[in-house]
Structure formats: C-alpha cells, structure tokens
Design a protein around this motif. Structure first.
Motif, mmCIF file in Angstrom:
data_model
loop_
_atom_site.group_PDB
_atom_site.id
_atom_site.type_symbol
_atom_site.label_atom_id
_atom_site.label_comp_id
_atom_site.label_asym_id
_atom_site.label_seq_id
_atom_site.Cartn_x
_atom_site.Cartn_y
_atom_site.Cartn_z
ATOM 1 N N SER A 19 8.881 -39.328 -41.800
ATOM 2 C CA SER A 19 8.892 -38.029 -41.118
ATOM 3 C C SER A 19 8.842 -36.890 -42.123
ATOM 4 O O SER A 19 8.146 -35.898 -41.920
ATOM 5 C CB SER A 19 10.145 -37.889 -40.259
ATOM 6 N N THR A 39 5.895 -34.106 -42.600
ATOM 7 C CA THR A 39 6.272 -32.695 -42.500
ATOM 8 C C THR A 39 5.856 -31.914 -43.736
ATOM 9 O O THR A 39 5.384 -30.783 -43.624
ATOM 10 C CB THR A 39 7.800 -32.569 -42.295
ATOM 11 N N SER A 58 0.690 -39.630 -36.414
ATOM 12 C CA SER A 58 1.431 -39.829 -35.155
ATOM 13 C C SER A 58 2.461 -40.956 -35.276
ATOM 14 O O SER A 58 3.233 -41.185 -34.355
ATOM 15 C CB SER A 58 0.470 -40.124 -34.009
ATOM 16 N N TRP A 59 2.477 -41.672 -36.401
ATOM 17 C CA TRP A 59 3.470 -42.729 -36.599
ATOM 18 C C TRP A 59 4.869 -42.154 -36.737
ATOM 19 O O TRP A 59 5.856 -42.814 -36.473
ATOM 20 C CB TRP A 59 3.140 -43.556 -37.844
ATOM 21 N N PHE A 60 4.972 -40.895 -37.189
ATOM 22 C CA PHE A 60 6.273 -40.276 -37.429
ATOM 23 C C PHE A 60 6.339 -38.904 -36.780
ATOM 24 O O PHE A 60 5.320 -38.250 -36.586
ATOM 25 C CB PHE A 60 6.521 -40.128 -38.937
ATOM 26 N N HIS A 61 7.558 -38.482 -36.471
ATOM 27 C CA HIS A 61 7.773 -37.148 -35.898
ATOM 28 C C HIS A 61 7.851 -36.127 -37.024
ATOM 29 O O HIS A 61 8.423 -36.401 -38.069
ATOM 30 C CB HIS A 61 9.087 -37.096 -35.109
ATOM 31 N N ARG A 62 7.285 -34.962 -36.767
ATOM 32 C CA ARG A 62 7.437 -33.868 -37.732
ATOM 33 C C ARG A 62 8.838 -33.305 -37.602
ATOM 34 O O ARG A 62 9.344 -33.132 -36.506
ATOM 35 C CB ARG A 62 6.426 -32.760 -37.464
ATOM 36 N N LYS A 63 9.439 -32.998 -38.730
ATOM 37 C CA LYS A 63 10.765 -32.382 -38.712
ATOM 38 C C LYS A 63 10.619 -30.895 -38.407
ATOM 39 O O LYS A 63 9.591 -30.298 -38.703
ATOM 40 C CB LYS A 63 11.470 -32.583 -40.047
#
Length: 199
Positions: A134, A138, A149-154
């Motif tokens: 993430s 970010t 899309s594998w990780f959420h943006r902080k």
C-alpha cells in the motif's frame, strides 16, 4: 523450523485463532506481487500457509523485495546472503523489517522475526507485506511494479494554507460551536430550589 511439539489447552486455542486470520486469497495476491516486483525468475510456491512460510523463510525474497522498491544504487540492503544457516536467515528477515520501517511501514504493522521463521503468525507477515505494498502504491515514485489495484492507496495529507487576511476575517465570525443568542431561551423559568407558585 524450530522443533516444537504440539500445543495443548489455551496455547492451542490461541494458535488456532491466529491461524484463522490467515487469508489464502491474500497469499496468492502477495505471491504474484513479489514475483512481479522482484522481476527475476522466481519459482511460484504451491498454495498454502506452510509453503508460503517456507518460500519466504530464508529472507532473501524479502530483501530483494524491499531493494526493488528503491532506485538502483540506493538499495537499503547491500548484501543478500543465500546462506542456509538459521541465524543468517533470521538476520536477513530482521534487515528486511528494519528497511520496511525506514521505508514508512508503521511499527504496529511490522511482524516479529519468529512470526515468519517459526510460522507462529503468518497473518502478521501478510499484514506487513500489505502495508508495504500500500505504501509503495501511494508513494507512486516509479519503483512499484504490478497491478495498482492489488493494494489500497493510503490517505494523503492535505494541508490548507490561509493568508493573514483570511485568518483575521475568521476572528469576526462567531461559530455555531460557541452557541447562539437566537432561538430557545430560559426566560420565564424559575430558579432552582424555589417552590412552585400556586395561585
């Protein structure tokens, strides 16, 4: 792995609760990311917590992963050892954890070396790798490889700047938090402790 016998009673219950937090879907996403991010011919491990632990246990993949998130020549871990000695492998895991913390992963998101080495809490290992991914997405500094899309943006900090004029104007405004002199009032109420007037 350490030679530990089976756990019983409360220890067993605690270990089972920890193991329930492990996410097999997240495992496959993390494996794919590590393979893409490292950019080498890395063998895909068979699915399962035990195989995931064995795949990461020597620390070499973790060190390659954290190095790949930095520009060439600026890698945090200078020498990655392929040693089969237990203390060298645990040392590499520790180096990864220090580098991850310097990269920006919060201390509360970082697993302990024994969580991976002894397989005590592989869900914590997943949490650390998720936090690292993430953070890499970010930062958006060009070092991240893989599907964003594998990780959420902080959440990003959004500072606001006000001029002296705007700040001065704000002193003349009475905010609603201060109360209002309109609407309901206590006029006509009697003071506390006074007897009711019967006429």
């Amino acid at each position: 792995m350490a030679n530990r016998g089976p756990s019983y009673g409360l220890s067993r219950e605690v270990q089972e609760k920890i193991e329930q937090k492990y996410d097999p879907e997240l495992e496959s996403r993390l494996v794919n990311w590590i393979i893409v991010q490292c950019g080498e011919q890395i063998e895909h491990p068979p699915p399962g917590r035990q195989h995931f632990q064995t795949w990461l246990m020597d620390g070499t993949l973790l060190c390659k992963l954290i190095n790949s998130l930095h520009p060439k020549g600026n890698e945090p871990i200078a020498k990655i050892s392929e040693s089969k000695m237990a203390f060298k492998q645990m040392e590499q895991i520790s180096q990864f954890l220090k580098a991850a913390e310097i990269y920006g992963v919060r201390t509360t998101d970082i697993f302990q070396t024994v969580d991976l080495w002894e397989g005590k809490d592989m869900a914590a290992v997943q949490r650390t790798l998720m936090a690292l991914g993430s953070l890499a997405v970010t930062k958006d500094d060009g070092c991240y490889k893989g599907d964003p899309s594998w990780f959420h943006r902080k959440a990003q900090q959004n500072r606001r700047g006000f001029s002296e004029e705007q700040l001065r104007q704000g002193h003349n405004v009475i905010g609603l938090q201060m109360g209002s002199n309109k609407g309901a009032s206590q006029s006509g109420m009697t003071g506390y402790g006074m007897p009711r007037q019967i006429i």
